[in-house]
Design a protein around this motif. Structure first.
Motif, PDB file in Angstrom:
ATOM      1  N   ILE A  99       0.802  -1.515   0.082  1.00 44.71           N
ATOM      2  CA  ILE A  99       0.013   0.104  -0.191  1.00 44.71           C
ATOM      3  C   ILE A  99       0.889   1.205  -0.095  1.00 44.71           C
ATOM      4  N   GLU A 100       0.704   2.071  -1.088  1.00 38.47           N
ATOM      5  CA  GLU A 100       1.719   3.070  -1.278  1.00 38.47           C
ATOM      6  C   GLU A 100       1.038   4.279  -1.457  1.00 38.47           C
ATOM      7  N   GLY A 101       1.558   5.316  -0.699  1.00 34.67           N
ATOM      8  CA  GLY A 101       1.110   6.820  -1.218  1.00 34.67           C
ATOM      9  C   GLY A 101       2.240   7.376  -1.946  1.00 34.67           C
ATOM     10  N   THR A 102       1.861   7.751  -3.138  1.00 39.65           N
ATOM     11  CA  THR A 102       2.851   8.387  -3.994  1.00 39.65           C
ATOM     12  C   THR A 102       2.989   9.905  -4.062  1.00 39.65           C
ATOM     13  N   ASN A 143      -0.635  -6.032   9.365  1.00 37.15           N
ATOM     14  CA  ASN A 143       0.391  -5.812   8.327  1.00 37.15           C
ATOM     15  C   ASN A 143       1.439  -6.572   8.034  1.00 37.15           C
ATOM     16  N   SER A 144       1.794  -7.691   7.099  1.00 37.31           N
ATOM     17  CA  SER A 144       2.723  -8.368   7.033  1.00 37.31           C
ATOM     18  C   SER A 144       3.369  -8.124   5.794  1.00 37.31           C
ATOM     19  N   GLY A 145       3.043  -7.075   5.013  1.00 40.41           N
ATOM     20  CA  GLY A 145       3.626  -6.365   3.866  1.00 40.41           C
ATOM     21  C   GLY A 145       4.194  -5.126   4.092  1.00 40.41           C
ATOM     22  N   THR A 146       3.692  -4.232   3.103  1.00 43.48           N
ATOM     23  CA  THR A 146       4.598  -2.700   3.266  1.00 43.48           C
ATOM     24  C   THR A 146       3.303  -1.652   3.069  1.00 43.48           C
ATOM     25  N   ILE A 147       3.343  -0.908   4.043  1.00 40.12           N
ATOM     26  CA  ILE A 147       2.525   0.310   3.804  1.00 40.12           C
ATOM     27  C   ILE A 147       3.506   1.503   4.143  1.00 40.12           C
ATOM     28  N   THR A 148       3.486   2.410   3.004  1.00 39.93           N
ATOM     29  CA  THR A 148       4.601   3.586   2.850  1.00 39.93           C
ATOM     30  C   THR A 148       4.036   4.777   2.252  1.00 39.93           C
ATOM     31  N   SER A 149       4.545   5.732   2.862  1.00 40.85           N
ATOM     32  CA  SER A 149       4.038   7.163   2.285  1.00 40.85           C
ATOM     33  C   SER A 149       5.431   8.066   1.904  1.00 40.85           C
ATOM     34  N   VAL A 150       5.352   8.759   0.901  1.00 37.76           N
ATOM     35  CA  VAL A 150       6.046   9.935   0.623  1.00 37.76           C
ATOM     36  C   VAL A 150       5.544  11.143   1.178  1.00 37.76           C
ATOM     37  N   GLY A 151       4.682  11.271   1.410  1.00 39.92           N
ATOM     38  CA  GLY A 151       3.961  12.888   2.081  1.00 39.92           C
ATOM     39  C   GLY A 151       2.869  12.487   2.937  1.00 39.92           C
ATOM     40  N   GLY A 152       2.890  13.241   4.002  1.00 39.99           N
ATOM     41  CA  GLY A 152       1.647  12.967   4.843  1.00 39.99           C
ATOM     42  C   GLY A 152       1.926  11.756   5.904  1.00 39.99           C
ATOM     43  N   GLY A 171       5.440  -6.574   9.193  1.00 40.18           N
ATOM     44  CA  GLY A 171       6.154  -6.094   8.108  1.00 40.18           C
ATOM     45  C   GLY A 171       6.784  -4.913   8.145  1.00 40.18           C
ATOM     46  N   THR A 172       6.662  -3.767   7.325  1.00 34.68           N
ATOM     47  CA  THR A 172       7.049  -2.591   6.929  1.00 34.68           C
ATOM     48  C   THR A 172       6.082  -1.174   7.164  1.00 34.68           C
ATOM     49  N   ILE A 173       6.095  -0.302   8.004  1.00 39.60           N
ATOM     50  CA  ILE A 173       5.287   0.766   7.941  1.00 39.60           C
ATOM     51  C   ILE A 173       6.297   1.634   7.835  1.00 39.60           C
ATOM     52  N   SER A 174       6.382   2.780   6.715  1.00 40.25           N
ATOM     53  CA  SER A 174       7.449   3.501   6.922  1.00 40.25           C
ATOM     54  C   SER A 174       7.023   4.893   6.305  1.00 40.25           C
ATOM     55  N   ASN A 175       7.911   5.798   6.378  1.00 41.60           N
ATOM     56  CA  ASN A 175       7.413   7.092   5.976  1.00 41.60           C
ATOM     57  C   ASN A 175       8.778   7.814   5.510  1.00 41.60           C
ATOM     58  N   THR A 176       8.752   8.241   4.152  1.00 42.65           N
ATOM     59  CA  THR A 176       9.957   9.149   3.629  1.00 42.65           C
ATOM     60  C   THR A 176       9.558  10.446   3.249  1.00 42.65           C
ATOM     61  N   GLY A 177       8.525  11.139   3.917  1.00 44.84           N
ATOM     62  CA  GLY A 177       7.891  12.151   3.438  1.00 44.84           C
ATOM     63  C   GLY A 177       9.011  13.360   4.105  1.00 44.84           C
ATOM     64  N   THR A 178       8.861  14.599   3.955  1.00 51.22           N
ATOM     65  CA  THR A 178       9.531  15.838   4.499  1.00 51.22           C
ATOM     66  C   THR A 178       8.481  16.850   5.006  1.00 51.22           C
TER      67      THR A 178
END
Length: 358
Positions: A27-30, A53-62, A95-102
């Protein structure tokens, strides 16, 4: 879900309770998510919402996962605040819950206390003698929860200043909670928290604290094998200045003082500056270091408000004191038969004007 879900302004928006998201895919926020990539909106039901979550949920903003506190009864019914209005939220992450936003909301898990409006009327975190903005949490992690924004307000897991937390955060053996600044940030609240953080894995604040506590009613248990690490402090207790919304929509500024924080360590707590720091605007911390526990920093434990320190393990000041108590509050240090307390300065340093007992 085992496939791929992507969205520019969020991916999943849940309005209502008793929801279950079971993700084994991506699940990816682009883009910039105005609420969150996975967002649980406020309402009045108060049933449990769950993310497995056993997969990946990630965001690049928010925010990656965002939770709003609930509201209680609609004031248009004439019974403002009669219902509970408590959000209930559970996460089981392998899994992975990550955020790479600024941006300012670039947290992996973001717990928000702003109650918003119902029935055309602005709601408040305080309504007469009622406490709103309560979020009951049950977060269990054996995977990775991370945030990479180098902003002091962001964290892998963060509560907004007006959110009142009840429940548990458990980081199991092998679990990683890490952020570019503070890994876990529990901000001040308009009512005491009642939350316990238990760690058997790794909590790492890469630029500031592993755990930053700004409100009362927080307990930290670091189990044998657990590591709480910060580039500044392993654990820091700080007062907070918060804005609280009252009934009718007016906001007041309020200073919070973390009181009676309980820290029990059987693993490792370390920081470059201090293993544990209790600042001048925090009161009544009880720090117990068990036989298998190690607390290290330039000062192992530094408290500006006295507090209680019980050591049966090892506390080391690598470039200062093992334990340093200062300020005007009374302090007590108990050194057990299995303890080692030392530093390049003093093993124990009493400063200030309080009455201290060793």
């Amino acid at each position: 879900a085992t496939g791929v879900l992507q969205g520019l302004d969020g991916v999943l928006f849940f309005e209502g309770d008793d929801q279950l998201l079971n993700n084994a895919g991506l699940i990816e926020g682009t883009g910039e998510a105005s609420e969150a990539v996975v967002y649980f909106d406020r309402d009045a039901d108060g049933l449990l919402n769950t993310v497995i979550n056993s997969g990946t949920i990630t965001s690049v903003g928010g925010a990656t996962i965002g939770v709003d506190s609930l509201l209680g009864t609609d004031p248009s019914s004439g019974t403002v605040g009669d219902e509970e209005g408590i959000a209930r939220f559970r996460v089981v992450n392998t899994g992975t819950i990550s955020n790479t936003g600024t941006d300012s909301d670039a947290d992996a898990v973001h717990l928000n206390g702003d109650p918003g409006n119902t029935g055309g009327e602005a709601r408040g975190c305080r309504e007469d003698d009622r406490t709103n903005c309560i979020i009951e949490i049950d977060i269990t992690n054996s995977g990775t929860i991370s945030a990479s924004n180098e902003n002091t307000s962001n964290a892998a897991i963060r509560s907004e200043s007006d959110a009142v937390l009840r429940g548990t955060i458990v980081n199991e053996a092998g679990g990683m909670i890490t952020a570019a600044t503070n890994a876990i940030r529990i901000n001040g609240a308009h009512a005491d928290h009642a939350v316990t953080i238990t760690n058997s894995g790794t909590i790492n604040g890469q630029a500031e604290a592993g755990i930053l506590i700004g409100g009362s009613g927080v307990t930290v248990v670091n189990e044998a094998g657990g590591m709480i690490i910060g580039d500044d402090e392993g654990i820091r207790l700080d007062g907070d200045s918060i804005s609280v919304r009252l009934l009718g929509g007016s906001d007041i500024s309020e200073d919070t003082t973390p009181t009676d924080t309980v820290i029990t360590n059987s693993g490792t707590i370390s920081g470059t500056a201090d293993g544990i720091l209790v600042n001048t605007d925090a009161l009544g911390a009880i720090i117990t270091n068990n036989a298998t526990g190690t607390i290290t920093g330039n000062d192992g434990v530094q408290s500006a408000t006295g507090d209680t320190v019980v050591n049966n393990g090892t506390i080391t000041g690598a470039d200062g004191d093992g334990v340093r108590l200062s300020g005007t509050q009374d302090g007590t240090i108990t050194l057990g038969a299995t303890s080692t307390t030392g530093g390049t300065g003093q093993a124990v340093q009493f400063e200030g004007t309080g009455t201290n007992t060793l």
